[in-house]
Scaffold this motif. Structure first.
Motif, PDB file in Angstrom:
ATOM      1  N   VAL A  50      12.116 -60.646 -31.345  1.00  0.00           N
ATOM      2  CA  VAL A  50      11.436 -59.478 -30.112  1.00  0.00           C
ATOM      3  C   VAL A  50       9.550 -60.353 -30.024  1.00  0.00           C
ATOM      4  CG1 VAL A  50      10.546 -58.345 -31.891  1.00  0.00           C
ATOM      5  CG2 VAL A  50      11.377 -57.573 -29.939  1.00  0.00           C
ATOM      6  N   LYS A  80      13.956 -54.329 -29.236  1.00  0.00           N
ATOM      7  CA  LYS A  80      12.443 -53.464 -28.902  1.00  0.00           C
ATOM      8  C   LYS A  80      12.437 -52.569 -28.110  1.00  0.00           C
ATOM      9  CE  LYS A  80       8.336 -53.619 -25.978  1.00  0.00           C
ATOM     10  NZ  LYS A  80       7.245 -54.728 -25.332  1.00  0.00           N
ATOM     11  N   ARG A  83      15.053 -63.655 -25.020  1.00  0.00           N
ATOM     12  CA  ARG A  83      14.274 -62.523 -24.798  1.00  0.00           C
ATOM     13  C   ARG A  83      12.856 -62.812 -23.192  1.00  0.00           C
ATOM     14  NH1 ARG A  83      17.040 -59.877 -28.074  1.00  0.00           N
ATOM     15  NH2 ARG A  83      16.558 -59.458 -29.343  1.00  0.00           N
TER      16      ARG A  83
END
Length: 571
Positions: A395, A441, A550
């Motif tokens: 992340v 997240k 991501r």
């Protein structure tokens, strides 16, 4: 008083005449106007006249009427007022407009109403009240003096038929989507198939309106979030512009330093060459001074011997003449070569060189929301020293303005942090009970990490070091599919991996390809419902078995493959 004035100014004022509503009419789009203003506006709109409808002055949405073939005046008169607006006017509206005689208002007059009919729900002046009492259908209506019985005025407007004012609205036609009285139903809705009573419709109407308010709340929140996000983007663009300007100035200073250095080199070379040449000429001048003094002495001696006419002196000088000539010839050989120092410049070449100097390039970087944008590789990061067993999931956060990548070390059972700007990993890791499998997240700098073998989810905050805030025990639950993507042919998935979504709701899906051939490796963009949009990255972009993906808040795309991670921007 302040509340009443605020309501009047913001909710009880017609946007056309900017006055408090006079005989308000609400369109299907929920915008309200004075009937007289709406009539004047409709007569100027050929589009509304041809469509036999009423066009909203605010949003341009068309409102269907019960009798579209009727004149424009009748169409507007058929419109019903908003009961909410009317109730607000009853409670907070200005007395000059709300308590004016209803009959006089039709003639454009503002005569104060002295009485109020509980059945017609209208105000009358003394003169119009006499006419009201003479009418057979209204002579038995209960009429109250406004000044004496003002407290009896109902808070909620009676639901009376606008055409048959003595009849209460009791029915609702689902075919025409209009409420009506029994008389209207028997005259105009005899052929309609689905007519319900108002009482039977109330639960459905209330549920529909409640759902509508929830949808509107969501839309309001969406608009609020979009405005907030746009304001943040504007602030980011302004800050970024200033930072780019500072960078341009720094590059210009570097280029200027190069020119200043070259200038100094030329000046130093001029000084060295000039000094060397001056030293040669100075030494030659000194030798010439000595020779001059010697020649002057010889001249004096020779001249003295000649003028004295003494034979001995003259022969002594004569014998030394040949030697002096040889010395004179030797002095000629010591003369330095004639040379000059010049500065040669090519102004045109210099200008061409300056024009070719590139301080940098300004580009507009797009994002995946622009489906025509192209990916551009910006950076490659080697994680072999951070996660020796390969990348699984990760992340990206912005902590205090610094981009940080948090990667999972499944075999080591820990989280590892990596600073993007200076390409260093944080030595402190967060040890977990066992191997972490997935990460997402949550908000800000907070993430949720799944720990499957411990059957828990760990909530971790990064500030910038990882801090374990809480653990949540989990168990398996069956869920419903959000979307399904099962293409065939060339688009068939061989080994789907990581998944993420864009700010506009599009889905990014990683396909690692087969274990025997990497030609199928790609990153696919889908719509929110799972429809194929395009291949964002393929094996032709050097994508070999990507597994993690991501997007950060700046729209940069991070793709993990093995021990490497590539960062892409879009133009």
């Amino acid at each position: 008083m302040a509340t009443a004035k605020k309501l009047t100014d913001n909710h009880l004022t017609c946007v056309i005449c900017t006055e408090v509503f006079t005989d308000p009419a609400t369109l299907q789009c929920n915008h309200t106007f004075c009937k007289s203003c709406l009539l004047k506006y409709t007569k100027t709109q050929s589009e509304a006249i041809q469509a036999k409808s009423i066009l909203c002055p605010s949003c341009r949405q068309q409102t269907k009427v019960t009798n579209p073939d009727s004149p424009v005046e009748e169409r507007v008169s058929q419109l019903k007022p908003s009961h909410v607006i009317q109730s607000l006017m009853d409670d907070f509206g200005g007395s000059q407009d709300v308590d004016a005689c209803s009959v006089c208002k039709e003639d454009g007059q503002r005569t104060p109403g002295t009485t109020w009919c509980t059945t017609c729900d209208d105000f009358f002046c003394d003169g119009c009240l006499k006419l009201h009492k003479k009418m057979p259908l209204s002579r038995d209506h209960e009429v109250l003096d406004v000044h004496i019985h003002i407290n009896r005025k109902p808070k909620v407007r009676s639901f009376m038929c606008r055409i048959h004012k003595d009849e209460k609205i009791k029915l609702f036609c689902k075919d025409c989507r209009v409420s009506m009285c029994y008389v209207c139903c028997s005259i105009k809705h005899r052929k309609c198939d689905d007519v319900e009573t108002i009482d039977a419709m109330m639960p459905l109407v209330k549920e529909t309106l409640v759902n509508e308010t929830r949808n509107q709340e969501k839309k309001i929140q969406t608009y609020t979030d979009n405005i907030s996000s746009t304001n943040s983007k504007i602030e980011e663009l302004t800050t970024s512009a200033q930072e780019m300007k500072d960078e341009v100035r720094k590059v210009r200073m570097v280029a200027t330093d190069v020119l200043v250095r070259k200038e100094k080199e030329l000046l130093v070379r001029i000084d060295k060459l000039t000094e060397s040449r001056v030293q040669e000429l100075t030494a030659y001048r000194k030798s010439q001074d000595i020779d001059l003094q010697m020649e002057q002495q010889r001249f004096e001696f020779t001249d003295k011997a000649v003028t004295s006419n003494r034979v001995a002196d003259m022969f002594d000088m004569y014998e030394s003449v040949d030697g002096a000539s040889r010395d004179e010839d030797a002095s000629e050989d010591r003369r330095p070569q004639t040379s000059s120092i010049i500065f040669v410049q090519d102004t045109e070449k210099l200008m061409r060189s300056v024009d070719d100097v590139m301080l940098g390039e300004i580009k507009v970087v797009g994002g995946l929301s622009d489906r025509t944008s192209s990916p551009v590789l910006m950076e490659t990061i080697d994680f072999s020293g951070v996660v020796p067993n390969g990348l699984r999931d990760f992340v990206v956060f912005a902590v205090n303005g610094v981009r940080i990548i948090i990667v999972l070390d499944f075999c080591g059972g820990r989280l590892c942090m990596y600073y993007v700007p200076n390409k260093t990993s944080l030595k402190k890791h967060l040890q977990l009970p066992c191997g972490p499998a997935g990460k997402v997240k949550v908000s800000g700098t907070k993430a949720a990490v799944t720990v499957p073998f411990a059957q828990e989810i760990a909530f971790i905050k990064f500030d910038p070091e990882p801090i374990l805030q809480s653990n949540v025990k989990t168990k398996r639950n069956d869920g419903q599919a959000v979307f399904t993507f099962t293409p065939g042919g060339d688009r068939a998935l061989e080994s789907p991996g990581g998944i993420t979504s864009t700010s506009t709701g599009d889905i990014l899906l990683v396909d690692s390809g087969s274990m025997f051939a990497y030609s199928g490796s790609k990153v696919i963009q889908l719509t929110e419902s799972g429809q194929f949009v395009r291949d964002v990255l393929t094996a032709q972009d050097d994508q070999w078995s990507p597994i993690g993906i991501r997007l950060d808040d700046d729209g940069l795309l991070y793709v993990a493959s093995g021990l490497c991670m590539e960062i892409f921007g879009f133009i």
